[in-house]
Design a protein around this motif. Structure first.
Motif, short mmCIF file in Angstrom:
data_model
loop_
_atom_site.label_atom_id
_atom_site.label_comp_id
_atom_site.label_asym_id
_atom_site.label_seq_id
_atom_site.Cartn_x
_atom_site.Cartn_y
_atom_site.Cartn_z
N ASN A 38 0.71 3.23 -83.33
CA ASN A 38 -0.23 4.23 -82.80
C ASN A 38 0.16 5.65 -83.21
O ASN A 38 -0.70 6.47 -83.52
CB ASN A 38 -0.34 4.13 -81.28
CG ASN A 38 -1.14 2.93 -80.85
OD1 ASN A 38 -2.11 2.55 -81.50
ND2 ASN A 38 -0.74 2.31 -79.76
N LEU A 61 -6.02 -1.98 -85.09
CA LEU A 61 -5.97 -0.78 -84.26
C LEU A 61 -7.10 0.19 -84.57
O LEU A 61 -7.70 0.78 -83.67
CB LEU A 61 -4.61 -0.09 -84.42
CG LEU A 61 -3.42 -0.83 -83.83
CD1 LEU A 61 -2.11 -0.14 -84.23
CD2 LEU A 61 -3.53 -0.94 -82.32
N SER A 65 -10.44 1.03 -82.00
CA SER A 65 -10.38 2.39 -81.49
C SER A 65 -11.79 2.93 -81.23
O SER A 65 -12.74 2.63 -81.94
CB SER A 65 -9.66 3.29 -82.48
OG SER A 65 -9.73 4.63 -82.06
N LYS A 66 -11.90 3.77 -80.27
CA LYS A 66 -13.17 4.42 -79.97
C LYS A 66 -13.27 5.75 -80.73
O LYS A 66 -14.21 6.50 -80.55
CB LYS A 66 -13.28 4.69 -78.47
CG LYS A 66 -13.15 3.45 -77.64
CD LYS A 66 -14.49 2.84 -77.36
CE LYS A 66 -14.36 1.77 -76.30
NZ LYS A 66 -14.77 0.49 -76.72
N GLN A 67 -12.27 6.03 -81.56
CA GLN A 67 -12.21 7.28 -82.29
C GLN A 67 -12.40 7.02 -83.78
O GLN A 67 -12.24 5.90 -84.25
CB GLN A 67 -10.84 7.94 -82.13
CG GLN A 67 -10.36 8.07 -80.72
CD GLN A 67 -8.91 8.50 -80.69
OE1 GLN A 67 -8.50 9.37 -81.42
NE2 GLN A 67 -8.12 7.85 -79.86
N LEU A 69 -10.59 7.28 -86.85
CA LEU A 69 -9.20 7.41 -87.26
C LEU A 69 -9.14 7.56 -88.77
O LEU A 69 -10.16 7.42 -89.46
CB LEU A 69 -8.40 6.20 -86.78
CG LEU A 69 -8.24 6.13 -85.26
CD1 LEU A 69 -7.54 4.85 -84.86
CD2 LEU A 69 -7.49 7.33 -84.72
#
Length: 120
Positions: A38, A61, A65-67, A69
């Protein structure tokens, strides 16, 4: 284009990227080889770097993720020597240059290059 290499990527590949004129760092260069996955992703995002890795966990990951990245290039090679990874990376940079951006996972195997834009 800027790159961050995870521990599975050889320093030889980073040297090759430098010779090609790219800004590339390896976790080992900054004594961060024990950084959690992370935190590696956070570092890549903060520095606007594409993550180079052989660790499949990074794809997971990023996908969950809600982002948005950083972009991730995951090598899934039967031969993990630096020569093979560098050769396949060279192909990715030629064939997929416009696809390498935040929120994109590029999976590179011996014969294929698969591009996934998030969300999946």
């Amino acid at each position: 284009m800027r790159f961050l290499a995870d521990m599975g990527i050889s320093q030889h590949t980073i040297s090759w990227l430098h010779r090609q004129g790219f800004d590339a760092v390896h976790l080992r260069d900054e004594n961060l080889q024990r950084l959690s996955d992370n935190k590696v992703l956070a570092k890549a995002a903060m520095e606007n770097r594409v993550l180079l890795t052989m660790d499949l966990d990074f794809g997971y990951l990023v996908a969950i993720s809600k982002q948005i990245l950083p972009g991730v290039i995951i090598f899934r090679l039967s031969d993990e020597r630096s020569e093979m990874a560098t050769s396949r990376l060279s192909e990715v940079l030629v064939k997929c240059a416009y696809d390498i951006q935040p929120g994109v996972i590029i999976s590179v195997s011996d014969r294929t290059i698969r591009i996934r834009r998030l969300p999946i």
